[in-house]
Scaffold this motif. Sequence first.
Motif, PDB file in Angstrom:
ATOM      1  N   ALA A 117       0.844  -1.196   0.000  1.00 11.07           N
ATOM      2  CA  ALA A 117       0.000   0.000   0.000  1.00 11.07           C
ATOM      3  C   ALA A 117       0.878   1.244   0.000  1.00 11.07           C
ATOM      4  N   VAL A 118       0.348   2.317  -0.536  1.00  7.63           N
ATOM      5  CA  VAL A 118       1.044   3.598  -0.482  1.00  7.63           C
ATOM      6  C   VAL A 118       0.820   4.182   0.902  1.00  7.63           C
ATOM      7  N   SER A 119       1.864   4.686   1.485  1.00  8.51           N
ATOM      8  CA  SER A 119       1.781   5.295   2.794  1.00  8.51           C
ATOM      9  C   SER A 119       0.910   6.552   2.728  1.00  8.51           C
ATOM     10  N   LYS A 120       0.455   7.030   3.872  1.00  6.35           N
ATOM     11  CA  LYS A 120      -0.364   8.242   3.898  1.00  6.35           C
ATOM     12  C   LYS A 120       0.468   9.487   3.660  1.00  6.35           C
ATOM     13  N   SER A 121       1.774   9.369   3.822  1.00  2.95           N
ATOM     14  CA  SER A 121       2.684  10.488   3.572  1.00  2.95           C
ATOM     15  C   SER A 121       3.814  10.000   2.678  1.00  2.95           C
ATOM     16  N   ILE A 122       4.159  10.824   1.707  1.00  6.80           N
ATOM     17  CA  ILE A 122       5.246  10.494   0.797  1.00  6.80           C
ATOM     18  C   ILE A 122       6.211  11.677   0.787  1.00  6.80           C
ATOM     19  N   TYR A 123       7.480  11.395   1.013  1.00  7.19           N
ATOM     20  CA  TYR A 123       8.504  12.425   0.889  1.00  7.19           C
ATOM     21  C   TYR A 123       9.053  12.325  -0.527  1.00  7.19           C
ATOM     22  N   ALA A 124       8.986  13.405  -1.265  1.00  7.07           N
ATOM     23  CA  ALA A 124       9.479  13.436  -2.642  1.00  7.07           C
ATOM     24  C   ALA A 124      10.651  14.401  -2.718  1.00  7.07           C
ATOM     25  N   ALA A 125      11.721  13.966  -3.375  1.00  8.00           N
ATOM     26  CA  ALA A 125      12.889  14.828  -3.563  1.00  8.00           C
ATOM     27  C   ALA A 125      13.356  14.704  -5.002  1.00  8.00           C
ATOM     28  N   ALA A 126      13.615  15.842  -5.624  1.00  6.23           N
ATOM     29  CA  ALA A 126      14.077  15.869  -7.011  1.00  6.23           C
ATOM     30  C   ALA A 126      15.254  16.829  -7.108  1.00  6.23           C
ATOM     31  N   PHE A 127      16.131  16.537  -8.033  1.00 13.56           N
ATOM     32  CA  PHE A 127      17.350  17.323  -8.188  1.00 13.56           C
ATOM     33  C   PHE A 127      17.406  17.910  -9.579  1.00 13.56           C
ATOM     34  N   GLY A 128      17.799  19.169  -9.652  1.00 13.02           N
ATOM     35  CA  GLY A 128      17.910  19.848 -10.934  1.00 13.02           C
ATOM     36  C   GLY A 128      19.359  20.146 -11.256  1.00 13.02           C
ATOM     37  N   PRO A 129      19.565  20.944 -12.296  1.00 10.16           N
ATOM     38  CA  PRO A 129      20.928  21.274 -12.710  1.00 10.16           C
ATOM     39  C   PRO A 129      21.701  21.996 -11.611  1.00 10.16           C
ATOM     40  N   GLY A 130      22.989  21.777 -11.605  1.00  4.54           N
ATOM     41  CA  GLY A 130      23.809  22.406 -10.576  1.00  4.54           C
ATOM     42  C   GLY A 130      23.553  21.746  -9.245  1.00  4.54           C
ATOM     43  N   VAL A 131      23.409  22.550  -8.237  1.00  2.00           N
ATOM     44  CA  VAL A 131      23.162  22.021  -6.906  1.00  2.00           C
ATOM     45  C   VAL A 131      21.791  22.515  -6.447  1.00  2.00           C
ATOM     46  N   SER A 132      20.751  22.079  -7.154  1.00  2.00           N
ATOM     47  CA  SER A 132      19.406  22.497  -6.770  1.00  2.00           C
ATOM     48  C   SER A 132      18.600  21.278  -6.320  1.00  2.00           C
ATOM     49  N   LEU A 133      17.738  21.503  -5.371  1.00  2.00           N
ATOM     50  CA  LEU A 133      16.922  20.439  -4.798  1.00  2.00           C
ATOM     51  C   LEU A 133      15.521  20.976  -4.576  1.00  2.00           C
ATOM     52  N   GLU A 134      14.549  20.217  -5.017  1.00  2.00           N
ATOM     53  CA  GLU A 134      13.159  20.512  -4.700  1.00  2.00           C
ATOM     54  C   GLU A 134      12.660  19.322  -3.897  1.00  2.00           C
ATOM     55  N   SER A 135      11.893  19.580  -2.864  1.00  2.00           N
ATOM     56  CA  SER A 135      11.340  18.474  -2.094  1.00  2.00           C
ATOM     57  C   SER A 135       9.986  18.874  -1.542  1.00  2.00           C
ATOM     58  N   ALA A 136       9.205  17.856  -1.215  1.00  4.72           N
ATOM     59  CA  ALA A 136       7.866  18.097  -0.682  1.00  4.72           C
ATOM     60  C   ALA A 136       7.440  16.903   0.149  1.00  4.72           C
ATOM     61  N   LEU A 137       6.635  17.162   1.140  1.00  8.56           N
ATOM     62  CA  LEU A 137       5.982  16.112   1.899  1.00  8.56           C
ATOM     63  C   LEU A 137       4.545  16.100   1.419  1.00  8.56           C
ATOM     64  N   ILE A 138       4.139  15.015   0.788  1.00  2.98           N
ATOM     65  CA  ILE A 138       2.813  14.909   0.193  1.00  2.98           C
ATOM     66  C   ILE A 138       1.950  14.065   1.110  1.00  2.98           C
ATOM     67  N   ARG A 139       0.847  14.614   1.527  1.00  2.00           N
ATOM     68  CA  ARG A 139      -0.082  13.879   2.392  1.00  2.00           C
ATOM     69  C   ARG A 139      -1.272  13.444   1.542  1.00  2.00           C
ATOM     70  N   LEU A 140      -1.530  12.144   1.542  1.00  2.00           N
ATOM     71  CA  LEU A 140      -2.618  11.590   0.748  1.00  2.00           C
ATOM     72  C   LEU A 140      -3.843  11.398   1.622  1.00  2.00           C
ATOM     73  N   HIS A 141      -5.004  11.492   1.013  1.00  2.00           N
ATOM     74  CA  HIS A 141      -6.236  11.197   1.730  1.00  2.00           C
ATOM     75  C   HIS A 141      -7.126  10.384   0.816  1.00  2.00           C
ATOM     76  N   ASP A 142      -8.021   9.635   1.422  1.00  2.00           N
ATOM     77  CA  ASP A 142      -8.951   8.794   0.691  1.00  2.00           C
ATOM     78  C   ASP A 142     -10.198   9.621   0.396  1.00  2.00           C
ATOM     79  N   PRO A 143     -10.474   9.925  -0.886  1.00  2.00           N
ATOM     80  CA  PRO A 143     -11.628  10.753  -1.200  1.00  2.00           C
ATOM     81  C   PRO A 143     -12.958  10.092  -0.861  1.00  2.00           C
ATOM     82  N   LYS A 144     -12.949   8.800  -0.589  1.00  2.00           N
ATOM     83  CA  LYS A 144     -14.175   8.081  -0.237  1.00  2.00           C
ATOM     84  C   LYS A 144     -14.557   8.278   1.210  1.00  2.00           C
ATOM     85  N   LYS A 145     -13.622   8.802   2.018  1.00  2.00           N
ATOM     86  CA  LYS A 145     -13.895   8.988   3.451  1.00  2.00           C
ATOM     87  C   LYS A 145     -14.374  10.385   3.733  1.00  2.00           C
TER      88      LYS A 145
END
Length: 86
Positions: free
Chosen positions: A58-86
């Motif tokens: 199963a996918v966790s309720k929280s996902i940490y996402a990190a991406a790297f761009g040119p040079g020394v750049s970093l984008e990151s986010a903490l994504i919180r998922l919810h069940d639209p049926k609830k």
Amino acid sequence: MHTGGKNMLTAFEKALALSADQLRHSHETLAQYGNKSSVTILFVLERMLRYANTDGAAVSKSIYAAAFGPGVSLESALIRLHDPKK
């Protein structure tokens, strides 16, 4: 995790004490599409959500996402998922 390359994924596994299975969607996205720079993280996220609950993990309720761009750049986010049926 952004698929900056096999060596980058292996370094993350070691640094964060993750298993290859925990980054399997990153590894599989890298194998299928290669490294498309920081936008690749969206391909990984899409794959995680598409295969949620179909591959026995199963996918966790929280996902940490990190991406790297040119040079020394970093984008990151903490994504919180919810069940639209609830």
